[in-house]
Design a protein around this motif. Structure first.
Motif, PDB file in Angstrom:
ATOM      1  N   PRO A 256       0.915  -1.349   0.103  1.00 39.26           N
ATOM      2  CA  PRO A 256      -0.193  -0.030   0.006  1.00 39.26           C
ATOM      3  C   PRO A 256       0.797   1.058  -0.138  1.00 39.26           C
ATOM      4  CG  PRO A 256       0.042  -0.763   2.400  1.00 39.26           C
ATOM      5  CD  PRO A 256       0.757  -1.447   1.460  1.00 39.26           C
ATOM      6  N   MET A 257       0.998   2.210  -0.957  1.00 40.22           N
ATOM      7  CA  MET A 257       1.360   3.577  -0.917  1.00 40.22           C
ATOM      8  C   MET A 257       1.091   4.238   0.089  1.00 40.22           C
ATOM      9  SD  MET A 257       3.414   2.556  -3.287  1.00 40.22           S
ATOM     10  CE  MET A 257       4.549   4.534  -3.942  1.00 40.22           C
ATOM     11  N   GLU A 258      -0.153   4.117   0.955  1.00 40.52           N
ATOM     12  CA  GLU A 258       0.359   5.259   1.721  1.00 40.52           C
ATOM     13  C   GLU A 258       1.084   5.041   3.050  1.00 40.52           C
ATOM     14  OE1 GLU A 258      -1.050   8.546   4.179  1.00 40.52           O
ATOM     15  OE2 GLU A 258      -2.011   8.179   1.918  1.00 40.52           O
ATOM     16  N   GLY A 272       9.012  14.967  -5.078  1.00 39.66           N
ATOM     17  CA  GLY A 272       9.996  15.776  -5.455  1.00 39.66           C
ATOM     18  C   GLY A 272       8.663  16.439  -7.066  1.00 39.66           C
ATOM     19  N   GLY A 273       9.148  17.280  -8.094  1.00 39.85           N
ATOM     20  CA  GLY A 273       8.112  17.561  -8.621  1.00 39.85           C
ATOM     21  C   GLY A 273       7.788  16.198  -9.424  1.00 39.85           C
ATOM     22  N   ASP A 274       9.242  15.687  -9.896  1.00 40.08           N
ATOM     23  CA  ASP A 274       9.085  14.721 -10.734  1.00 40.08           C
ATOM     24  C   ASP A 274       8.016  13.112 -10.146  1.00 40.08           C
ATOM     25  OD1 ASP A 274      10.633  13.421  -8.593  1.00 40.08           O
ATOM     26  OD2 ASP A 274      11.633  13.154 -10.278  1.00 40.08           O
ATOM     27  N   GLY A 275       7.620  13.723  -8.809  1.00 41.79           N
ATOM     28  CA  GLY A 275       6.701  12.347  -8.548  1.00 41.79           C
ATOM     29  C   GLY A 275       7.121  11.157  -7.550  1.00 41.79           C
ATOM     30  N   LEU A 276       9.189  10.909  -7.762  1.00 43.80           N
ATOM     31  CA  LEU A 276       9.485   9.813  -7.356  1.00 43.80           C
ATOM     32  C   LEU A 276       9.926  10.916  -5.687  1.00 43.80           C
ATOM     33  CD1 LEU A 276      12.197   9.620  -9.808  1.00 43.80           C
ATOM     34  CD2 LEU A 276       9.765   7.987  -9.716  1.00 43.80           C
ATOM     35  N   LEU A 290      13.795   6.425  -4.300  1.00 37.26           N
ATOM     36  CA  LEU A 290      12.588   5.949  -4.592  1.00 37.26           C
ATOM     37  C   LEU A 290      11.516   6.107  -5.615  1.00 37.26           C
ATOM     38  CD1 LEU A 290      11.912   3.297  -2.642  1.00 37.26           C
ATOM     39  CD2 LEU A 290       9.973   4.849  -1.823  1.00 37.26           C
ATOM     40  N   VAL A 291      12.023   4.973  -6.957  1.00 31.93           N
ATOM     41  CA  VAL A 291      10.754   4.690  -7.435  1.00 31.93           C
ATOM     42  C   VAL A 291      10.241   3.404  -7.792  1.00 31.93           C
ATOM     43  CG1 VAL A 291      12.745   5.922  -8.667  1.00 31.93           C
ATOM     44  CG2 VAL A 291      12.916   3.904  -8.992  1.00 31.93           C
ATOM     45  N   ASN A 292       9.817   3.165  -8.308  1.00 36.13           N
ATOM     46  CA  ASN A 292       8.761   1.667  -8.583  1.00 36.13           C
ATOM     47  C   ASN A 292       9.713   0.510  -9.639  1.00 36.13           C
ATOM     48  OD1 ASN A 292       5.994   0.779  -7.668  1.00 36.13           O
ATOM     49  ND2 ASN A 292       4.991   2.092  -9.346  1.00 36.13           N
ATOM     50  N   GLN A 293       9.505   0.064  -8.957  1.00 37.47           N
ATOM     51  CA  GLN A 293      10.364  -1.059  -9.411  1.00 37.47           C
ATOM     52  C   GLN A 293      11.010  -1.592 -11.154  1.00 37.47           C
ATOM     53  OE1 GLN A 293      10.671  -4.741 -10.477  1.00 37.47           O
ATOM     54  NE2 GLN A 293      12.320  -5.163 -10.853  1.00 37.47           N
ATOM     55  N   ASP A 294       9.050  -0.858 -11.622  1.00 40.71           N
ATOM     56  CA  ASP A 294       8.853  -1.452 -13.209  1.00 40.71           C
ATOM     57  C   ASP A 294       8.891   0.190 -13.343  1.00 40.71           C
ATOM     58  OD1 ASP A 294       6.983  -0.049 -12.005  1.00 40.71           O
ATOM     59  OD2 ASP A 294       5.166  -1.784 -12.419  1.00 40.71           O
ATOM     60  N   GLN A 295       9.712   1.082 -13.033  1.00 38.83           N
ATOM     61  CA  GLN A 295       9.785   2.687 -13.665  1.00 38.83           C
ATOM     62  C   GLN A 295       8.525   2.903 -13.908  1.00 38.83           C
ATOM     63  OE1 GLN A 295      12.828   3.625 -13.387  1.00 38.83           O
ATOM     64  NE2 GLN A 295      13.494   1.888 -12.385  1.00 38.83           N
ATOM     65  N   THR A 296       7.205   2.896 -13.535  1.00 40.74           N
ATOM     66  CA  THR A 296       5.917   3.413 -13.343  1.00 40.74           C
ATOM     67  C   THR A 296       5.693   5.066 -12.321  1.00 40.74           C
ATOM     68  OG1 THR A 296       4.187   1.737 -12.618  1.00 40.74           O
ATOM     69  CG2 THR A 296       5.320   0.813 -15.263  1.00 40.74           C
ATOM     70  N   PRO A 297       4.928   4.977 -12.889  1.00 45.65           N
ATOM     71  CA  PRO A 297       4.595   6.047 -11.311  1.00 45.65           C
ATOM     72  C   PRO A 297       3.522   6.069 -10.751  1.00 45.65           C
ATOM     73  CG  PRO A 297       3.246   6.756 -13.821  1.00 45.65           C
ATOM     74  CD  PRO A 297       4.168   5.155 -14.391  1.00 45.65           C
ATOM     75  N   PHE A 298       3.739   5.927  -9.950  1.00 45.04           N
ATOM     76  CA  PHE A 298       3.243   5.807  -8.673  1.00 45.04           C
ATOM     77  C   PHE A 298       1.584   5.569  -8.423  1.00 45.04           C
ATOM     78  CE2 PHE A 298       7.823   6.599  -6.259  1.00 45.04           C
ATOM     79  CZ  PHE A 298       8.247   5.499  -6.245  1.00 45.04           C
ATOM     80  N   GLY A 299       1.177   4.596  -8.259  1.00 50.83           N
ATOM     81  CA  GLY A 299      -0.239   4.251  -7.595  1.00 50.83           C
ATOM     82  C   GLY A 299      -0.362   4.787  -6.264  1.00 50.83           C
ATOM     83  N   GLU A 303       4.087  -3.124  -6.722  1.00 47.69           N
ATOM     84  CA  GLU A 303       3.946  -4.592  -6.486  1.00 47.69           C
ATOM     85  C   GLU A 303       6.030  -4.658  -6.507  1.00 47.69           C
ATOM     86  OE1 GLU A 303       3.126  -7.531  -7.165  1.00 47.69           O
ATOM     87  OE2 GLU A 303       0.767  -6.692  -8.350  1.00 47.69           O
ATOM     88  N   GLY A 304       6.620  -3.686  -6.739  1.00 49.37           N
ATOM     89  CA  GLY A 304       7.905  -3.545  -5.760  1.00 49.37           C
ATOM     90  C   GLY A 304       8.525  -1.958  -6.170  1.00 49.37           C
ATOM     91  N   LEU A 305       9.216  -2.253  -5.470  1.00 50.28           N
ATOM     92  CA  LEU A 305       9.944  -0.678  -4.870  1.00 50.28           C
ATOM     93  C   LEU A 305      11.754  -0.408  -5.114  1.00 50.28           C
ATOM     94  CD1 LEU A 305       8.143   0.571  -2.096  1.00 50.28           C
ATOM     95  CD2 LEU A 305       7.334   1.563  -4.026  1.00 50.28           C
ATOM     96  N   THR A 306      12.387   0.254  -5.378  1.00 48.94           N
ATOM     97  CA  THR A 306      13.542   0.421  -6.075  1.00 48.94           C
ATOM     98  C   THR A 306      14.627   1.692  -5.239  1.00 48.94           C
ATOM     99  OG1 THR A 306      13.493  -1.266  -7.899  1.00 48.94           O
ATOM    100  CG2 THR A 306      15.430   0.258  -7.597  1.00 48.94           C
TER     101      THR A 306
END
Length: 383
Positions: A256-258, A272-276, A290-299, A303-306
């Protein structure tokens, strides 16, 4: 002792005290103005560089988490201002305080000179013979800034101009001065590779054409030697161009991203302004992200974080790597996820220690080369 002698002694002492008090005030005011001159912010030309691209030679290669040693600031020796103290004759009954006012030091011109020197140091640091191919243009008559092109090229180009006042400054679209000499430099290498012969020839032709139009004389470095240096520099950069990734993967249900957001707030990761999410130094520079492991925007879930760490572009050293490792392990524990490398292998303490040793070796290579991680040279080369 007569009343006249006693009165003269008291008057002389009062005059001396007044002179010392006046000079203390003058020195205090001088320091305040000098501090304001040194505190002025200078434009960060590095923020205007193009967006990072992955060096082809290092594309897809990642190490585990890492970071670099903090570069120790060079502290310039400062001398206290020497103020002229008016000489007072204690045998005189009266002192002329108008003479003291006439001895006031000229502070404003000094502060202005300090500011100009800072601007020139900043400007001349933008070109480095070890990183750039630099053409020198000497004009018969001063050339207005509006007539100086930026010499478009495949690599970073920087143009400096020598003003009529004898000061070097960066020449850009906002410049308004006139220049008796110019230095135009094109960078030898970046993450797209080394400067090629075709790119260098095109740059030299533009500079020569400009010089001919203004009846100026231009001198170039030896091209073959600079092309060899460009290839060697690119090979070195590719050998230390490492991106570290630490992954926290879900075992079953997505994260859960919350929960991740609350963790980020508690550990100093700011979105940041880039959403990361970025962990920044006190000066505001990003140390790791910290980004989404699949490089998609956060929702709402993931499934995984990098955690990503761009080794040559970050100043901070092994302590930053240690902090990154600690935060990554904390997030894995909080989310009940697995802390793994890009191949899915668990990042146990032994694995992290091995990465740390590799980082130490990379930092040593960069130090030997005189390119400190996170320095101006590193930000240019690894862009």
């Amino acid at each position: 002792m007569t009343d006249l002698q006693l009165g003269s002694l008291i008057a002389g002492g009062a005059i001396v005290a007044a002179v010392y008090a006046f000079n203390w005030w003058q020195e205090h005011r001088y320091r305040k103005q000098a501090q304001r001159a040194f505190a002025q912010n200078q434009p960060d030309v590095l923020l205007e560089t193009q967006k990072n691209m992955v060096r082809p030679a290092a594309s897809g290669q990642r190490l585990e988490p890492m970071i670099e040693p903090v570069a120790q600031p060079v502290v310039a020796e400062r001398r206290e201002p020497q103020l002229d103290v008016p000489q007072v004759d204690l045998d005189d009954d009266v002192a002329d305080f108008d003479d003291i006012d006439a001895a006031e030091p000229q502070i404003a011109p000094v502060a202005k000179q300090v500011e100009l020197q800072d601007v020139e140091v900043l400007a001349t640091s933008q070109l480095d013979p070890s990183l750039d191919f630099i053409a020198d243009v000497h004009a018969g008559e001063s050339i207005p800034a509006a007539e100086v092109p930026q010499f478009p090229a495949a690599k970073r180009v920087m143009v400096l101009g020598l003003t009529d006042a004898g000061q070097w400054e960066v020449v850009n679209s906002r410049s308004t001065g006139r220049y008796t000499a110019l230095r135009a430099g094109v960078q030898l290498a970046d993450r797209q590779g080394s400067l090629t012969q075709e790119q260098l020839n095109a740059f030299c032709m533009l500079v020569q054409q400009f010089a001919d139009e203004h009846e100026a004389v231009v001198t170039f470095p030896q091209r073959s030697g600079k092309l060899s240096a460009a290839k060697e520099l690119d090979e070195f950069c590719a050998s230390v161009d490492v991106l570290i990734g630490m992954n926290v993967m879900a075992k079953g249900k997505p994260f859960p991203m919350e929960k991740v957001r609350l963790f980020a707030d508690q550990t100093g990761l700011a979105r940041g302004g880039d959403g990361l999410y970025h962990y920044r130094s006190e000066s505001g520079k990003a140390l790791f992200s910290l980004v989404n492991q699949d490089q998609t925007p956060f929702g709402n879930t993931s499934e995984g974080l990098t955690f990503l760490f761009d080794v040559p572009r970050v100043a901070g050293g092994l302590p930053v790597f240690d902090h990154l490792s600690e935060i990554a392990q904390q997030l894995a524990n909080l989310l009940a996820g697995d802390l793994v490398d890009d191949s899915g292998r668990p990042l146990a303490p032994g694995s992290i220690a091995n990465i740390r040793r590799q980082l130490t070796n990379i930092y040593a290579q960069m130090d030997d080369r005189g390119i400190a991680p996170g320095s101006m040279a590193a930000l240019r080369l690894f862009a």
